[in-house]
Design an enzyme around this catalytic site. Structure first.
Site, PDB file in Angstrom:
ATOM      1  N   LYS A 125      32.773 102.767 -32.678  1.00  0.00           N
ATOM      2  CA  LYS A 125      32.788 103.395 -31.355  1.00  0.00           C
ATOM      3  C   LYS A 125      33.676 104.615 -31.438  1.00  0.00           C
ATOM      4  CE  LYS A 125      31.210 102.717 -27.113  1.00  0.00           C
ATOM      5  NZ  LYS A 125      29.960 102.070 -26.655  1.00  0.00           N
ATOM      6  N   ASP A 165      27.473 107.000 -24.420  1.00  0.00           N
ATOM      7  CA  ASP A 165      28.123 105.934 -23.653  1.00  0.00           C
ATOM      8  C   ASP A 165      28.568 106.603 -22.351  1.00  0.00           C
ATOM      9  OD1 ASP A 165      29.273 103.044 -23.857  1.00  0.00           O
ATOM     10  OD2 ASP A 165      31.005 104.175 -23.172  1.00  0.00           O
TER      11      ASP A 165
HETATM   12  P1  NDP Z   1      27.274 106.662 -17.325  1.00  0.00           P
HETATM   13  O1  NDP Z   1      28.361 107.632 -17.615  1.00  0.00           O
HETATM   14  O2  NDP Z   1      25.871 107.111 -17.295  1.00  0.00           O
HETATM   15  O3  NDP Z   1      27.567 105.941 -15.935  1.00  0.00           O
HETATM   16  C1  NDP Z   1      28.736 105.222 -15.698  1.00  0.00           C
HETATM   17  C2  NDP Z   1      28.716 104.762 -14.258  1.00  0.00           C
HETATM   18  O4  NDP Z   1      29.811 103.856 -14.039  1.00  0.00           O
HETATM   19  C3  NDP Z   1      28.900 105.900 -13.274  1.00  0.00           C
HETATM   20  O5  NDP Z   1      28.227 105.594 -12.088  1.00  0.00           O
HETATM   21  C4  NDP Z   1      30.413 105.906 -13.073  1.00  0.00           C
HETATM   22  O6  NDP Z   1      30.834 106.467 -11.844  1.00  0.00           O
HETATM   23  C5  NDP Z   1      30.693 104.416 -13.073  1.00  0.00           C
HETATM   24  N1  NDP Z   1      32.076 104.194 -13.467  1.00  0.00           N
HETATM   25  C6  NDP Z   1      32.691 104.592 -14.602  1.00  0.00           C
HETATM   26  N2  NDP Z   1      33.978 104.250 -14.585  1.00  0.00           N
HETATM   27  C7  NDP Z   1      34.167 103.613 -13.417  1.00  0.00           C
HETATM   28  C8  NDP Z   1      35.291 103.012 -12.803  1.00  0.00           C
HETATM   29  N3  NDP Z   1      36.491 103.004 -13.391  1.00  0.00           N
HETATM   30  N4  NDP Z   1      35.096 102.421 -11.586  1.00  0.00           N
HETATM   31  C9  NDP Z   1      33.883 102.425 -10.986  1.00  0.00           C
HETATM   32  N5  NDP Z   1      32.794 102.993 -11.523  1.00  0.00           N
HETATM   33  C10 NDP Z   1      32.944 103.578 -12.696  1.00  0.00           C
HETATM   34  O7  NDP Z   1      27.491 105.463 -18.372  1.00  0.00           O
HETATM   35  P2  NDP Z   1      26.464 104.341 -18.824  1.00  0.00           P
HETATM   36  O8  NDP Z   1      25.586 103.942 -17.702  1.00  0.00           O
HETATM   37  O9  NDP Z   1      25.874 104.780 -20.105  1.00  0.00           O
HETATM   38  O10 NDP Z   1      27.471 103.144 -19.198  1.00  0.00           O
HETATM   39  C11 NDP Z   1      27.867 102.136 -18.252  1.00  0.00           C
HETATM   40  C12 NDP Z   1      28.388 100.925 -18.991  1.00  0.00           C
HETATM   41  O11 NDP Z   1      27.371 100.415 -19.857  1.00  0.00           O
HETATM   42  C13 NDP Z   1      29.607 101.169 -19.895  1.00  0.00           C
HETATM   43  O12 NDP Z   1      30.418 100.011 -19.903  1.00  0.00           O
HETATM   44  C14 NDP Z   1      28.968 101.343 -21.273  1.00  0.00           C
HETATM   45  O13 NDP Z   1      29.876 101.047 -22.320  1.00  0.00           O
HETATM   46  C15 NDP Z   1      27.857 100.315 -21.177  1.00  0.00           C
HETATM   47  N6  NDP Z   1      26.753 100.498 -22.128  1.00  0.00           N
HETATM   48  C16 NDP Z   1      26.013 101.652 -22.144  1.00  0.00           C
HETATM   49  C17 NDP Z   1      24.963 101.791 -23.021  1.00  0.00           C
HETATM   50  C18 NDP Z   1      24.062 102.971 -23.014  1.00  0.00           C
HETATM   51  O14 NDP Z   1      23.055 102.939 -23.736  1.00  0.00           O
HETATM   52  N7  NDP Z   1      24.314 104.002 -22.234  1.00  0.00           N
HETATM   53  C19 NDP Z   1      24.670 100.741 -24.025  1.00  0.00           C
HETATM   54  C20 NDP Z   1      25.452  99.547 -23.866  1.00  0.00           C
HETATM   55  C21 NDP Z   1      26.467  99.460 -22.971  1.00  0.00           C
HETATM   56  P3  NDP Z   1      31.541 107.910 -11.839  1.00  0.00           P
HETATM   57  O15 NDP Z   1      30.431 108.885 -11.969  1.00  0.00           O
HETATM   58  O16 NDP Z   1      32.251 107.965 -10.530  1.00  0.00           O
HETATM   59  O17 NDP Z   1      32.512 107.937 -13.002  1.00  0.00           O
END
Ligand code: NDP
Length: 443
Positions: A125, A165
């Site tokens: 990572k 991510d």
């Molecule tokens: P994105 O950046 O596309 O979206 C993240 C989302 O989570 C946004 O809506 C963001 O809101 C919100 N968020 C982030 N931090 C916080 C926080 N502290 N409190 C509340 N909301 C928060 O990321 P992904 O959708 O790609 O990833 C989301 C999760 O999924 C992560 O844990 C990632 O590790 C996991 N994941 C992702 C994969 C992928 O293929 N993308 C694969 C496997 C796991 P805001 O815009 O306000 O920050």
């Protein structure tokens, strides 16, 4: 003191002030106790001592110039955790909270998740404490180019293949890929999540969210339930949350809430995904903008999304976003299944509440593995210089998720933990890596 406790003590001592990493290691090691009893050879070969120590940790300066001509400096890192079963693979996170403890927890989880997919990929990572929010495209490009100017020497199509991510989507992968190609002159599959015209795979964008719902569907079907007419709450509104929402809707479920780090929306009629996609994917706006278009929906500032009544909850935002109180509220409201789209979104206390109350629970390592699995399919297509159709990739993704569910359930049953997918996923993921490490000697 048990073998697991001994190793845990070393982890805490050697990695002070990194609570997320301790939490992830503790959860995995605890569940391996019965395996270690059955296989004393793992202890003799120091498998646990080795598996908790990254093979390589790279930390580097990322200097760039903002639109006002001011020099900015961020800290970038890549943690190459374990390459026993294949080249390193895992995402890059751009978020102000990034520090080695977060990247280590994610890299450690990635080892077992990647193993569970059945594909030949090791765990890693990376990321940076850069905050893409509010930055112009030109600033994001300059940052990504600077980040890659150091990272390129540590990665490669057969060495380490990063992906997206939090904070890293198609735009960032594009800027990084361009810089990698310019420096190395190699046109190779060194990053996944690429655009479709330049080596990307169909269905990669949808994969994590779709995969989450495929696995959840399999889990709830085993208990006679289905998504048809189920009320679903999903946190986040990024890549994973958006495509989980889409798949739930395709299966006849109703998603009533989504959030971002400012607050959540509740739409009793069901979320309109076109609006969310426009706000998040095109305008890069805030989720509260949704109620301007749909006035019958409501917006609430702050946390509280888990107090909404639902049948299925899919946390898809970030680590430790769902705590014990949230879990109790979900149970009290009749929620029968929780599956983690994000990595480690439920605190250990929350998981205990779900298990004590017989709520079906799928941990992130199993439930969100569809993203990395499809990234590995992108690597295969790049190697073959060939592209599969959306339907072909989607069918493979579905097969992989169903197999992950079956393998994790079978491992849980074999060790006497009926229905406990947390233990099952850890054991199934661990065995393949541990046996490969045994075969490869003390390295
Ligand atoms: P994105 O950046 O596309 O979206 C993240 C989302 O989570 C946004 O809506 C963001 O809101 C919100 N968020 C982030 N931090 C916080 C926080 N502290 N409190 C509340 N909301 C928060 O990321 P992904 O959708 O790609 O990833 C989301 C999760 O999924 C992560 O844990 C990632 O590790 C996991 N994941 C992702 C994969 C992928 O293929 N993308 C694969 C496997 C796991 P805001 O815009 O306000 O920050």
């Amino acid at each position: 003191m048990s073998y697991v406790q001994e190793v845990m003590e070393t982890v805490v001592k050697r990695n002070p002030n990194e609570p997320e990493f301790h939490q992830a290691v503790q959860e995995v090691l605890e569940s391996l106790e019965p395996v270690l009893e059955k296989h004393p050879e793992y202890r003799t070969a120091g498998i646990l001592e080795r598996i908790v120590e990254p093979e390589r940790q790279i930390i580097f300066r990322v200097p760039w110039v903002d639109d006002n001509g001011k020099v900015q400096v961020n800290r970038g890192m890549r943690i190459q955790f374990n390459s026993a079963i294949g080249p390193y693979k895992g995402g890059l996170r751009l978020h102000p909270t990034v520090y080695p403890g977060i990247i280590k927890f994610l890299g450690f989880e990635q080892i077992f998740k990647n193993s569970l997919t059945g594909l030949p990929i090791g765990g890693a990572k990376g990321g940076c404490d850069f905050d893409p929010k509010g930055k112009s495209d030109a600033e994001v490009m300059r940052f990504c180019q600077s980040f890659m100017t150091e990272l390129y020497r540590h990665i490669g199509a057969d060495i380490d293949v990063p992906a997206g991510d939090i904070g890293v989507g198609g735009r960032e992968i594009g800027f990084m890929y361009g810089q990698y190609k310019r420096i190395t002159t190699l046109y190779e599959g060194v990053l996944t999540g690429k655009g479709l015209n330049w080596g990307g795979s169909l269905a990669r964008t949808e994969a994590t969210g779709y995969g989450l719902v495929y696995l959840t569907d399999e889990m709830i079907k085993a208990k006679g339930k289905s998504f048809k007419d189920a009320t679903v709450v999903i946190s986040g509104s990024g890549n994973v949350a958006i495509y989980a929402t889409q798949k739930v809707q395709q299966l006849g479920g109703k998603v009533v809430a989504l959030n971002d780090s400012n607050g959540y929306i509740y739409d009793k009629d069901g979320i309109n995904l076109d609006t969310v996609k426009r706000i998040k994917e095109v305008e890069r706006g805030r989720i509260k903008d949704y109620v301007k278009v749909h006035p019958t929906a409501e917006y609430f500032e702050g946390t509280g999304i888990w107090k909404i009544k639902c049948d299925v909850a899919l946390p898809c935002a970030t680590q430790n976003e769902l705590d014990e109180e949230d879990a109790k509220a979900l149970v009290a409201n009749g929620c029968f299944a929780v599956a983690e789209g994000a990595n480690m979104p439920s605190t250990p206390e929350a998981v205990k509440v779900f298990q004590a109350n017989k709520v079906m629970f799928a941990p992130g390592k199993a439930a969100n593995a569809g993203g990395v699995a499809t990234s590995a399919l992108e690597m295969s297509q790049n190697s073959m210089r060939y592209s599969w159709t959306f339907e072909e990739v989607d069918a493979k993704l579905k097969d992989i998720m169903v197999n992950i569910y079956k393998n994790a359930s079978a491992a849980a049953r074999e060790y006497g933990y009926e229905d406990n997918l947390v233990v099952g996923a850890n054991i199934a993921g661990f065995l393949k890596v541990a046996d490969s490490m045994l075969a490869q000697g003390i390295v």
